[in-house]
Design a protein around this motif. Structure first.
Motif, PDB file in Angstrom:
ATOM      1  N   PRO A 234       0.834  -1.208   0.000  1.00  0.00           N
ATOM      2  CA  PRO A 234       0.000   0.000   0.000  1.00  0.00           C
ATOM      3  C   PRO A 234       0.868   1.256   0.000  1.00  0.00           C
ATOM      4  O   PRO A 234       1.926   1.307   0.625  1.00  0.00           O
ATOM      5  CB  PRO A 234      -0.797  -0.120   1.305  1.00  0.00           C
ATOM      6  CG  PRO A 234      -0.763  -1.570   1.645  1.00  0.00           C
ATOM      7  CD  PRO A 234       0.558  -2.079   1.151  1.00  0.00           C
TER       8      PRO A 234
ATOM      9  N   SER B 264       0.150  -3.586  -8.050  1.00  0.00           N
ATOM     10  CA  SER B 264      -1.032  -3.981  -7.278  1.00  0.00           C
ATOM     11  C   SER B 264      -1.190  -3.142  -6.017  1.00  0.00           C
ATOM     12  O   SER B 264      -2.043  -3.422  -5.179  1.00  0.00           O
ATOM     13  CB  SER B 264      -0.943  -5.463  -6.903  1.00  0.00           C
ATOM     14  OG  SER B 264       0.243  -5.727  -6.160  1.00  0.00           O
ATOM     15  N   SER B 265      -0.362  -2.115  -5.876  1.00  0.00           N
ATOM     16  CA  SER B 265      -0.457  -1.230  -4.717  1.00  0.00           C
ATOM     17  C   SER B 265      -1.795  -0.509  -4.700  1.00  0.00           C
ATOM     18  O   SER B 265      -2.399  -0.244  -5.747  1.00  0.00           O
ATOM     19  CB  SER B 265       0.665  -0.190  -4.742  1.00  0.00           C
ATOM     20  OG  SER B 265       1.926  -0.780  -4.582  1.00  0.00           O
ATOM     21  N   SER B 266      -2.246  -0.194  -3.504  1.00  0.00           N
ATOM     22  CA  SER B 266      -3.443   0.631  -3.335  1.00  0.00           C
ATOM     23  C   SER B 266      -3.034   1.933  -2.654  1.00  0.00           C
ATOM     24  O   SER B 266      -2.011   1.997  -1.974  1.00  0.00           O
ATOM     25  CB  SER B 266      -4.483  -0.100  -2.484  1.00  0.00           C
ATOM     26  OG  SER B 266      -3.937  -0.420  -1.209  1.00  0.00           O
TER      27      SER B 266
END
Length: 295
Positions: free
Chosen positions: A177, A240-242
């Motif tokens: 994240p 795929s980080s948020s």
């Protein structure tokens, strides 16, 4: 003959290309292993290193101008000693120093223009730039010269592996994240910083070599919001980080190192640049990020 220190690095490489495009003779100072990658026969190689002061003296022999782009980034003492050596050998032609907006430290007033007080306590890197600027100013004043410039640059991005290495951090690369400050969208939209495309920076360098201002210039393509920057990087890299926003006080140092930097409302003025060398950025932020992430 224009000497470009750090001529195989992020900024120096594009400065060399721009000077060659304009028909300038160029000498490149870089470590021997880096010079091996220079294939252009129009470039005169000068093996050297900022910590090797005799190599700097040799590189300065017979030059008609200097673009000092090399920097250790981690040891201001070496950077300062190198600047002193180059200036001791400066005889003819303009001297352009690639400085940094870090010389201002934390903003005391906005917009930040070239008259804003400088800070030697912000970081060792920033202190080195402040001292090197002072040395250049003093060296010119001693002999009544005005053919010099300090280009105070922000984040430098563009189509170069070093730029990608700095921009696409480990959290993005591993899908962790991305933690940013701001409790609400309205708040995080205020947190911004500044950037320039390295190709535009090279153009500015070439322009001020021809018409040096005799002082500092803030050089920038524009401002960006951290949330928008990372959202675009996630898209470009397929990470795929948020994006996660938290109040600044709730963010741990392990989640966002140097988190205070991400919670600033930086705003810099480039009016003096426009007066000196009218500059219209050739690349949008989206184009620059795409060129950087594609490396």
């Amino acid at each position: 003959m224009i000497l470009v220190t750090g001529g195989t690095g992020l900024t120096g490489q594009f400065v060399v290309e721009e000077l060659l495009r304009r028909g300038q003779a160029v000498r490149v100072l870089a470590r021997a292993q880096s010079l091996a990658s220079v294939q252009d026969g129009r470039v005169e190689p000068a093996p050297g290193d900022l910590a090797d002061l005799p190599s700097l003296r040799r590189a300065m022999t017979g030059v008609s101008g200097v673009v000092h782009a090399a920097c250790t980034f981690t040891d201001s003492a070496v950077d300062i000693a190198a600047m002193q050596t180059l200036l001791a050998e400066w005889r003819t032609g303009p001297f352009v120093f690639i400085s940094s907006l870090d010389v201002y430290g934390w903003a005391q007033a906005t917009p930040i223009d070239e008259e804003h007080p400088l800070s030697e306590t912000y970081s060792d890197y920033g202190r080195g730039k402040v001292v090197c600027e002072r040395l250049l100013d003093e060296a010119a004043a001693r002999v009544g010269r005005a053919d010099f410039a300090m280009l105070r640059a922000p984040y430098i991005w563009g189509p170069h592996p070093k730029a990608r290495e700095r921009l696409v951090n480990q959290r993005l690369a591993t899908g962790q994240p991305i933690i940013l400050p701001g409790a609400t969208p309205a708040e995080w939209a205020e947190y911004q910083d500044v950037w320039i495309d390295v190709r535009d920076l090279a153009w500015i360098v070439a322009e001020v070599l021809e018409n040096p201002p005799g002082g500092p210039l803030n050089v920038l393509s524009g401002h960006f919001i951290w949330h928008d920057l990372y959202a675009e990087l996630i898209r470009l890299t397929g990470s795929s980080s948020s994006l996660v926003h938290k109040p600044l006080a709730e963010i741990g140092d392990d989640e966002l190192p140097r988190k205070q930097i991400y919670a600033q409302r930086w705003h810099f003025s480039a009016e003096r640049l426009q007066e000196q060398a009218p500059f219209t950025p050739r690349y949008t932020l989206a184009e620059t990020l795409a060129a950087t992430a594609g490396q």
